[in-house]
Design a protein around this motif. Sequence first.
Motif, PDB file in Angstrom:
ATOM      1  N   GLU A   1     -56.204-128.816  43.358  1.00 12.78           N
ATOM      2  CA  GLU A   1     -54.918-128.099  43.215  1.00 12.78           C
ATOM      3  C   GLU A   1     -55.075-126.767  42.491  1.00 12.78           C
ATOM      4  N   ARG A   2     -56.218-126.623  41.742  1.00 15.44           N
ATOM      5  CA  ARG A   2     -56.408-125.396  40.960  1.00 15.44           C
ATOM      6  C   ARG A   2     -57.465-124.473  41.575  1.00 15.44           C
ATOM      7  N   CYS A   3     -58.051-124.896  42.704  1.00 17.69           N
ATOM      8  CA  CYS A   3     -59.246-124.136  43.117  1.00 17.69           C
ATOM      9  C   CYS A   3     -58.869-122.891  43.928  1.00 17.69           C
ATOM     10  N   ASP A   4     -59.751-121.884  43.806  1.00 23.27           N
ATOM     11  CA  ASP A   4     -59.580-120.631  44.570  1.00 23.27           C
ATOM     12  C   ASP A   4     -60.506-120.605  45.778  1.00 23.27           C
ATOM     13  N   LEU A   5     -61.586-121.421  45.697  1.00 20.54           N
ATOM     14  CA  LEU A   5     -62.552-121.488  46.800  1.00 20.54           C
ATOM     15  C   LEU A   5     -62.952-122.937  46.997  1.00 20.54           C
ATOM     16  N   PHE A   6     -62.762-123.437  48.234  1.00 16.81           N
ATOM     17  CA  PHE A   6     -63.170-124.797  48.595  1.00 16.81           C
ATOM     18  C   PHE A   6     -64.224-124.697  49.694  1.00 16.81           C
ATOM     19  N   VAL A   7     -65.393-125.288  49.436  1.00 18.16           N
ATOM     20  CA  VAL A   7     -66.488-125.221  50.407  1.00 18.16           C
ATOM     21  C   VAL A   7     -66.871-126.646  50.821  1.00 18.16           C
ATOM     22  N   ALA A   8     -66.894-126.922  52.113  1.00 20.81           N
ATOM     23  CA  ALA A   8     -67.340-128.223  52.619  1.00 20.81           C
ATOM     24  C   ALA A   8     -68.699-128.016  53.290  1.00 20.81           C
ATOM     25  N   VAL A   9     -69.675-128.813  52.891  1.00 20.02           N
ATOM     26  CA  VAL A   9     -71.037-128.666  53.415  1.00 20.02           C
ATOM     27  C   VAL A   9     -71.486-129.972  54.068  1.00 20.02           C
ATOM     28  N   GLY A  10     -71.835-129.910  55.374  1.00 20.53           N
ATOM     29  CA  GLY A  10     -72.498-131.032  56.027  1.00 20.53           C
ATOM     30  C   GLY A  10     -71.680-132.300  56.087  1.00 20.53           C
ATOM     31  N   THR A  11     -70.398-132.162  56.405  1.00 26.36           N
ATOM     32  CA  THR A  11     -69.599-133.376  56.602  1.00 26.36           C
ATOM     33  C   THR A  11     -68.818-133.264  57.908  1.00 26.36           C
ATOM     34  N   SER A  12     -68.736-134.386  58.613  1.00 25.34           N
ATOM     35  CA  SER A  12     -68.122-134.384  59.954  1.00 25.34           C
ATOM     36  C   SER A  12     -66.603-134.407  59.886  1.00 25.34           C
ATOM     37  N   GLY A  13     -66.057-134.618  58.685  1.00 28.30           N
ATOM     38  CA  GLY A  13     -64.599-134.623  58.561  1.00 28.30           C
ATOM     39  C   GLY A  13     -63.967-135.823  59.244  1.00 28.30           C
ATOM     40  N   ASN A  14     -64.686-136.927  59.328  1.00 25.70           N
ATOM     41  CA  ASN A  14     -64.162-138.136  59.974  1.00 25.70           C
ATOM     42  C   ASN A  14     -63.588-139.142  59.000  1.00 25.70           C
ATOM     43  N   VAL A  15     -63.981-139.036  57.727  1.00 26.54           N
ATOM     44  CA  VAL A  15     -63.605-140.081  56.774  1.00 26.54           C
ATOM     45  C   VAL A  15     -62.607-139.527  55.762  1.00 26.54           C
ATOM     46  N   TYR A  16     -61.505-140.251  55.610  1.00 24.45           N
ATOM     47  CA  TYR A  16     -60.469-139.866  54.641  1.00 24.45           C
ATOM     48  C   TYR A  16     -60.607-140.737  53.411  1.00 24.45           C
ATOM     49  N   PRO A  17     -60.094-140.293  52.296  1.00 19.31           N
ATOM     50  CA  PRO A  17     -59.315-139.064  52.076  1.00 19.31           C
ATOM     51  C   PRO A  17     -60.142-137.776  51.947  1.00 19.31           C
ATOM     52  N   ALA A  18     -61.486-137.841  51.948  1.00 16.53           N
ATOM     53  CA  ALA A  18     -62.296-136.616  51.762  1.00 16.53           C
ATOM     54  C   ALA A  18     -61.975-135.566  52.833  1.00 16.53           C
ATOM     55  N   ALA A  19     -61.794-136.008  54.074  1.00 12.79           N
ATOM     56  CA  ALA A  19     -61.556-135.052  55.171  1.00 12.79           C
ATOM     57  C   ALA A  19     -60.240-134.300  54.983  1.00 12.79           C
ATOM     58  N   GLY A  20     -59.358-134.867  54.137  1.00 12.07           N
ATOM     59  CA  GLY A  20     -58.070-134.205  53.929  1.00 12.07           C
ATOM     60  C   GLY A  20     -58.053-133.254  52.738  1.00 12.07           C
ATOM     61  N   PHE A  21     -59.201-133.172  52.001  1.00 12.82           N
ATOM     62  CA  PHE A  21     -59.214-132.323  50.797  1.00 12.82           C
ATOM     63  C   PHE A  21     -58.864-130.870  51.117  1.00 12.82           C
ATOM     64  N   VAL A  22     -59.308-130.381  52.272  1.00 12.85           N
ATOM     65  CA  VAL A  22     -59.064-128.970  52.623  1.00 12.85           C
ATOM     66  C   VAL A  22     -57.562-128.671  52.653  1.00 12.85           C
ATOM     67  N   GLY A  23     -56.761-129.708  52.891  1.00 11.39           N
ATOM     68  CA  GLY A  23     -55.299-129.502  52.926  1.00 11.39           C
ATOM     69  C   GLY A  23     -54.637-129.637  51.567  1.00 11.39           C
ATOM     70  N   GLN A  24     -55.452-129.899  50.537  1.00 13.42           N
ATOM     71  CA  GLN A  24     -54.885-130.078  49.190  1.00 13.42           C
ATOM     72  C   GLN A  24     -55.061-128.863  48.291  1.00 13.42           C
ATOM     73  N   VAL A  25     -55.705-127.823  48.794  1.00 14.58           N
ATOM     74  CA  VAL A  25     -55.945-126.640  47.948  1.00 14.58           C
ATOM     75  C   VAL A  25     -54.712-125.733  48.008  1.00 14.58           C
ATOM     76  N   PRO A  26     -54.549-124.839  47.015  1.00 21.66           N
ATOM     77  CA  PRO A  26     -53.368-123.972  47.010  1.00 21.66           C
ATOM     78  C   PRO A  26     -53.335-123.042  48.232  1.00 21.66           C
ATOM     79  N   ALA A  27     -52.144-122.705  48.659  1.00 19.68           N
ATOM     80  CA  ALA A  27     -52.033-121.710  49.737  1.00 19.68           C
ATOM     81  C   ALA A  27     -52.711-120.435  49.242  1.00 19.68           C
ATOM     82  N   GLY A  28     -53.473-119.796  50.089  1.00 21.32           N
ATOM     83  CA  GLY A  28     -54.135-118.555  49.660  1.00 21.32           C
ATOM     84  C   GLY A  28     -55.542-118.787  49.145  1.00 21.32           C
ATOM     85  N   ALA A  29     -55.885-120.082  48.882  1.00 25.06           N
ATOM     86  CA  ALA A  29     -57.279-120.347  48.486  1.00 25.06           C
ATOM     87  C   ALA A  29     -58.173-120.109  49.698  1.00 25.06           C
TER      88      ALA A  29
END
Length: 229
Positions: free
Chosen positions: A169-197
Amino acid sequence: MRPSPPPSIVVLTGAGISAESGLRTFRDAGGLWENHRVEDVATPEAFLRNPALVHAFYNQRRAQLREVRPNAAHLALARLEREWSGDFLLVTQNVDDLHDRAGSRALIHMHGELLKVRCAFCSAVHPWEGGTGPETRCPACARSGGIRPHIVWFGEMPLEMDRIGDALERCDLFVAVGTSGNVYPAAGFVGQVPAGARTLELNLEPSSVSSRFSEQREGPASVLVPALV
Ligand code: BV8
């Protein structure tokens, strides 16, 4: 005018960051799940049904750890953590110890760790030792028969989710490395960052959630991650 604080960074890694160290991923050709149905080895029901099979599956993966080393991507993330003046958190879905061995400390293993076991009776977590099996006695509560891998199986709550949510919720940069985005809740983290991050995905190929990232770079983690640092 006070200078703005340095950006806060959250990095999420998946099996792809360890692939170049020689550890198999889950879903790529020859991946871990090819030889085992998830239901047979990575669920609480599987452990109740056949604890010896589940222990054998994890012992086979522990044995692999002795033959592999952190690669340039693991080392680059540890260096970024050391050199970054702002907030930094590395969240890994991986249960191997390659980030730890690379020197990462601001590190959460949200799906647990191969080299730890947990007592199903008292929840105490202990280092795994060779020979740990279904009948091993818990050093904390002295009961035997409840020692299980300290792994988050499907249907179980990942670890430290509050701490992860706060960082996202506080991050300015979110980087995902080497994940297929198939498993939740990790795959949903990209949608939890602030707008504009800024959100960046580093992968050999698009993941299931690539469209949710503001930027994608395709290539091996061992090249892309050091280039980022
Ligand atoms: C939970 C431990 C809730 C086991 C693992 C929606 C919301 C919430 C939950 C769900 C949901 N929908 C479904 C669910 C349930 C389920 C789920 O997501 N199922 C999926 C299959 C649909 N999720 C859960 O059960 C989670 N728990 O939701 O609990 C809850 C709520 C209240 C109370 C109780 C519970 C728990 C999930 C954790 C499961 N455990 N691991 C073990 O390791 O043995 S998951 C397992 O898959 C791994 O840990 C890994 O983290 C995960 C994802 O795999 P990846 O890391 O992405 O690896 P993969 O092989 O898939 O991809 C590799 C990638 O790397 C590829 O993209 C490839 O291109 C790339 N790559 C390869 N080489 C390179 C590379 N990239 C760069 N460079 C290279 N060289």
